[in-house]
Structures are given as C-alpha cells and as structure tokens.
Write a protein that holds these residues in place. Structure first.
Motif, PDB file in Angstrom:
ATOM      1  N   ASP A 196      10.257 -12.391  -4.065  1.00 49.38           N
ATOM      2  CA  ASP A 196       9.907 -10.990  -3.820  1.00 49.38           C
ATOM      3  C   ASP A 196       8.590 -10.631  -4.511  1.00 49.38           C
ATOM      4  OD1 ASP A 196      12.187 -10.493  -2.337  1.00 49.38           O
ATOM      5  OD2 ASP A 196      13.367  -9.891  -4.090  1.00 49.38           O
ATOM      6  N   THR A 198       6.747  -7.083  -5.227  1.00 45.14           N
ATOM      7  CA  THR A 198       6.907  -5.631  -5.117  1.00 45.14           C
ATOM      8  C   THR A 198       6.045  -4.918  -6.151  1.00 45.14           C
ATOM      9  OG1 THR A 198       9.191  -5.909  -4.376  1.00 45.14           O
ATOM     10  CG2 THR A 198       8.549  -3.726  -5.150  1.00 45.14           C
ATOM     11  N   ILE A 199       5.350  -3.887  -5.677  1.00 45.56           N
ATOM     12  CA  ILE A 199       4.561  -3.034  -6.576  1.00 45.56           C
ATOM     13  C   ILE A 199       5.115  -1.616  -6.465  1.00 45.56           C
ATOM     14  CG2 ILE A 199       2.253  -2.239  -7.217  1.00 45.56           C
ATOM     15  CD1 ILE A 199       1.119  -4.528  -5.532  1.00 45.56           C
ATOM     16  N   THR A 200       5.252  -0.948  -7.596  1.00 47.58           N
ATOM     17  CA  THR A 200       5.746   0.427  -7.639  1.00 47.58           C
ATOM     18  C   THR A 200       4.590   1.363  -7.966  1.00 47.58           C
ATOM     19  OG1 THR A 200       7.835  -0.439  -8.524  1.00 47.58           O
ATOM     20  CG2 THR A 200       7.490   1.944  -8.652  1.00 47.58           C
ATOM     21  N   PHE A 207       7.540   2.217  -3.208  1.00 45.47           N
ATOM     22  CA  PHE A 207       7.542   0.781  -3.434  1.00 45.47           C
ATOM     23  C   PHE A 207       6.755   0.103  -2.320  1.00 45.47           C
ATOM     24  CE2 PHE A 207      11.299   2.519  -5.416  1.00 45.47           C
ATOM     25  CZ  PHE A 207      11.359   1.868  -6.650  1.00 45.47           C
ATOM     26  N   SER A 209       6.159  -3.624  -0.777  1.00 42.89           N
ATOM     27  CA  SER A 209       6.644  -5.005  -0.794  1.00 42.89           C
ATOM     28  C   SER A 209       5.954  -5.824   0.287  1.00 42.89           C
ATOM     29  CB  SER A 209       8.161  -5.044  -0.583  1.00 42.89           C
ATOM     30  OG  SER A 209       8.832  -4.373  -1.638  1.00 42.89           O
ATOM     31  N   ALA A 298       9.158 -14.653  -8.653  1.00 41.55           N
ATOM     32  CA  ALA A 298       8.983 -13.335  -8.045  1.00 41.55           C
ATOM     33  C   ALA A 298       8.028 -12.510  -8.890  1.00 41.55           C
ATOM     34  CB  ALA A 298      10.331 -12.635  -7.920  1.00 41.55           C
ATOM     35  N   TYR A 299       7.492 -11.458  -8.269  1.00 44.40           N
ATOM     36  CA  TYR A 299       6.589 -10.565  -9.011  1.00 44.40           C
ATOM     37  C   TYR A 299       7.016  -9.122  -8.808  1.00 44.40           C
ATOM     38  CZ  TYR A 299       2.693  -7.703 -10.408  1.00 44.40           C
ATOM     39  OH  TYR A 299       1.946  -6.731 -11.018  1.00 44.40           O
ATOM     40  N   SER A 300       7.002  -8.384  -9.897  1.00 39.19           N
ATOM     41  CA  SER A 300       7.255  -6.944  -9.846  1.00 39.19           C
ATOM     42  C   SER A 300       6.290  -6.276 -10.813  1.00 39.19           C
ATOM     43  CB  SER A 300       8.702  -6.634 -10.235  1.00 39.19           C
ATOM     44  OG  SER A 300       8.925  -5.237 -10.231  1.00 39.19           O
ATOM     45  N   THR A 302       3.567  -2.497 -11.512  1.00 41.72           N
ATOM     46  CA  THR A 302       3.371  -1.057 -11.297  1.00 41.72           C
ATOM     47  C   THR A 302       1.886  -0.736 -11.284  1.00 41.72           C
ATOM     48  OG1 THR A 302       5.440  -0.572 -12.465  1.00 41.72           O
ATOM     49  CG2 THR A 302       3.876   1.249 -12.184  1.00 41.72           C
TER      50      THR A 302
END
Length: 453
Positions: A196, A198-200, A207, A209, A298-300, A302
């Motif tokens: 995944d 995803t940037i917030t 979000f 993605s 995965a990357y998450s 902000t």
C-alpha cells in the motif's frame, strides 16, 4: 655537436627502435604514427570460418583501437633529451591501446546464426497490463556461437594490427536466464506493487492511494545479457504522481472582502478570507516511497503544508449605508427594489435621490427575482414578448424606458396601469412612465440593482 643534432632531430619524432605492433615508426611525427595505426587498424579484419563464414572488422566485433593514446605512448620514449639517448641502447615495441564492448560482440555473434536456426532465448519479465501483474516470458534453448574464441581473435588482430582467422562452430546453448530465475524477479516485482502507498492530507480528512496500475508503472525491469533482470523504482514517475496528489491537497487562497465605514470599522463581510496552503514535503515523500517499495515495504505518510497569510480587500461605504439593503460607497448609484413594500428607491450612497416609487411587481405565478444584479441593457422603447404562467405567449408593443438588470427582468414604464402597489406583472417592475424615464436617464450600465423582500 653530433649529439646535439641527434637530440634536436628526435625532439618531435619517434626515437630509433620504436615499433608499434611490429611496425617501425622511428622518425615519424605523432600525427604520422596516428595515421599509420588507423590505416593498419582498418585492415586488421577477422576472417571467420567453420560453421559460419564472414569477415568482420574490429568495429563489428566491438573492439576499438585508440590510435591517439598509442601514438602518445610511442612518442613518450623520446620525451626528454636523456630518453632520446637511452633509446640508442635498445628498442621497444609499443602495445596497441584498445577497448572492447561485449554487448556489440554478442550482437554480432548472434547475427552469425542463420535465421532458420533457433537462437537461445533468455527468460524475461514483462508486465501484463490487463491484470497489472508481472509475468515471465519463457526461455528456450537454441544454437549460438561461443564468443570466447571470437573475442580472442579480435584482441589478436587489434594487438598485431593485422588480419587474423578464427574457426567457429555452432553449439547448443542453454538460455543465460532460466524461467526460475526470471520468476523470482517477477515475484519480487509483484510483491513490490502489492504494498500500500497512501498519503494523508494535513488535517487527516483526505487520503491519496496509488492503485496497482500506477505502482506497476513505477517499476523498471532492466534486462541483462547473462544474468537475471534487475528491478528498480522510477523516482521521476513517483514524483509525478506525488505532485498530482499534492496539487489536490493544496488549498487555494481566497481574498476576503469586507465593507468598512469611514472610521475604518468593519460593518459587513461578504467573502471570508482563506489563507492558502501549499504542500512543502513532496520531494521527501517521493524519496520515502521509492525507498519503501524498493525494500518491499508499504508506505504511509502525511503532506506537510506551508500556510500563507490571509488577504483582504476592504471597501469603504457611505456613512449610514450599513443598515440598507446594499452597502454602497459614498456617491455610488444603486436601485433598491423592496418587494414587500412594492417600491423602487434610487440612492447615491446612503442618500435617497428618488422615491420610494410605488410599482407593480411580479404576480404569484411569475414572481420577480431577488438578489443583487446590475443594469446591463437599456431601450427607449421595445416590443416585449414572453410566456404567461399557463404557457401561452404574450406580446406587448411600445413598452417605454426599459432598463434590464437580469435576463428578461427589467424596470420599465407601464402606461396600461392607472394604479400601483400590487403584484400582477410577468416579473418585471412596472412603473409610472415618467418614473421609468427618470431611471432610464439616471442609471448607467453597471448600476447595482438589489431586489429583496
């Protein structure tokens, strides 16, 4: 004197005993040596016999002779006076400076195999865009030419600057990259794009993605001649995607608008100011995504924002206008349509210059519009046409002193009425003729018209 003459003579030419690949170049200048080497290099071909027959130049085989560097090495024997006298004690054969390109050699060797002979094919990794999955293009055995003997022959011709011959035989060859080797690479690529990303946004309400197809487009598969393909993440493609999401996350500034009185006090705000916000860490996020996927993780993250300052436009209004339907500037012309009172009043700033004039406004089935508008068109007289509430057409000729302010809505003279103060028109403001003419003469294109209850 003789020694001096000798040293002076060989200051700019090769000293005695100097040979290049067995060719005597003594007494030649640097440029002459370069030309001699280039001439012999052109003739230094490789004749291929055996299962394949051909004559290849050194260039065909990916071998390059550096005549300039070789000539410099030859001239270095007489670089100074002492070296020139030492040269009298013995000769030296200068080694030809060469370079080779294995890819060119491999390509030429492959071309020696006839078209009717199957060539060995390494397994490769390809993206099936229909299902966004990396798959293996199967390998196969075939016929090839062993490039070892061919490379040695090219090196021999280059070092001797003379033609040579090599006998080659076709051999059955296994693919350099097996299906299993390629499958391992494909599995890794699929594992990368399964992670995944995803940037917030800054306040956690949105979000962004990356879908599988997007992540697959970031993966670069590099094929190798004799080894399994390698994988990498195209950081430029990642940066383009991050930039697109950042543009969505950015908040465009809104310039606020507010009215102030002559003392500078804010009496009304028509548009609230919004400070602009801009993503400031897109580059950092791009690097982090690239590193994470390259590690199969995965990357998450902000978005971080830089917030600008609020900006306002202030409009000074006439004293006393703050309590009116429209807060006009000092001396600004505007028309007040009070549908509750069924009147029209003309103002300059907060000062009444005409009215209130009692009028006939729109009937219940065809009401007059409400809102803030501007006079955009005027006619001294016109035939007005439209539809009644029941859908039938109407036509009224010679309507005088018309001032349109919104679509088909206008203030105009109505000589057919003898009384006023009720609702009966098709939506226009019916006025006494002399009052409509006054409006026509006084109002300008762009004059504000406010219609309200």
């Amino acid at each position: 004197m003789g020694g001096y003459a000798y040293a002076e003579h060989y200051a700019d030419v090769a000293v005695p005993g100097t040979t290049v690949a067995g060719t005597d170049v003594a007494g030649m200048s640097r440029d002459e040596i370069v030309k001699a080497i280039e001439a012999k290099a052109d003739a230094a071909t490789v004749t291929i016999t055996g299962d394949a027959e051909a004559t290849a130049s050194l260039t065909d085989l990916g071998t390059t002779i550096n005549a300039e560097a070789t000539a410099d090495a030859a001239m270095s024997r007489g670089a100074d006076v002492i070296d020139r006298f030492k040269a009298l004690l013995g000769g030296a054969d200068i080694e030809v400076v060469t370079a080779s390109d294995d890819a060119v050699l491999e390509d030429y060797a492959s071309g020696l195999v006839p078209e009717d002979q199957a060539k060995a094919k390494s397994a490769s990794v390809v993206l099936n865009s229909d299902v966004n999955t990396f798959e293996v293009s199967a390998s196969s055995e075939g016929v090839s030419v062993d490039t070892t003997d061919l490379a040695q022959a090219a090196a021999r011709a280059a070092s001797t600057l003379s033609p040579t011959t090599v006998d080659l035989a076709y051999v059955n060859t296994a693919p350099a990259v097996s299906d299993a080797d390629a499958q391992a690479v494909a599995d890794t690529a699929n594992q990368w794009i399964a992670q995944d990303v995803t940037i917030t946004n800054a306040d956690g309400t949105e979000f962004y993605s990356a879908d599988t197809a997007t992540k697959a487009s970031w993966v670069v598969v590099t094929e190798n001649l004799d080894a399994a393909p390698t994988l990498s993440i195209d950081s430029e493609q990642v940066a383009e995607w991050v930039s697109t999401q950042a543009a969505t996350a950015n908040i465009e500034p809104v310039i606020g608008q507010r009215n102030v009185n002559s003392s500078g006090q804010v009496v009304a705000t028509s548009v609230e100011a919004v400070a602009g916000q801009t993503v400031n860490n897109a580059e950092t996020i791009t690097t982090a995504i690239t590193e994470s996927l390259s590690s199969g993780e995965a990357y998450s993250g902000t978005f971080e924002m830089t917030t600008g300052e609020e900006q306002w436009e202030e409009r000074e209004i006439a004293d006393g206008a703050e309590d009116l339907a429209y807060q006009a500037a000092e001396g600004e012309k505007w028309i007040d349509i009070n549908l509750s009172a069924k009147t029209v009043t003309s103002y300059e700033g907060a000062t009444v210059v005409r009215g209130p004039v009692t009028i006939v406004d729109g009937a219940a089935a065809t009401p007059t519009v409400t809102g803030t508008y501007h006079v955009y068109l005027q006619y001294e007289t016109q035939t007005m046409r439209g539809q009644n509430a029941d859908g039938t057409d109407y036509e009224t000729e010679n309507v005088p002193w018309i001032s349109y302010f919104y679509e088909g809505y206008a203030l105009h003279g109505a000589p057919w009425w003898s009384s006023w103060g009720f609702s009966a028109s098709h939506g226009c403001l019916n006025m006494p003729v002399d009052e409509a003419k006054w409006i026509y003469d006084w109002a300008e294109i762009g004059t504000t018209v406010v219609s309200h209850y």
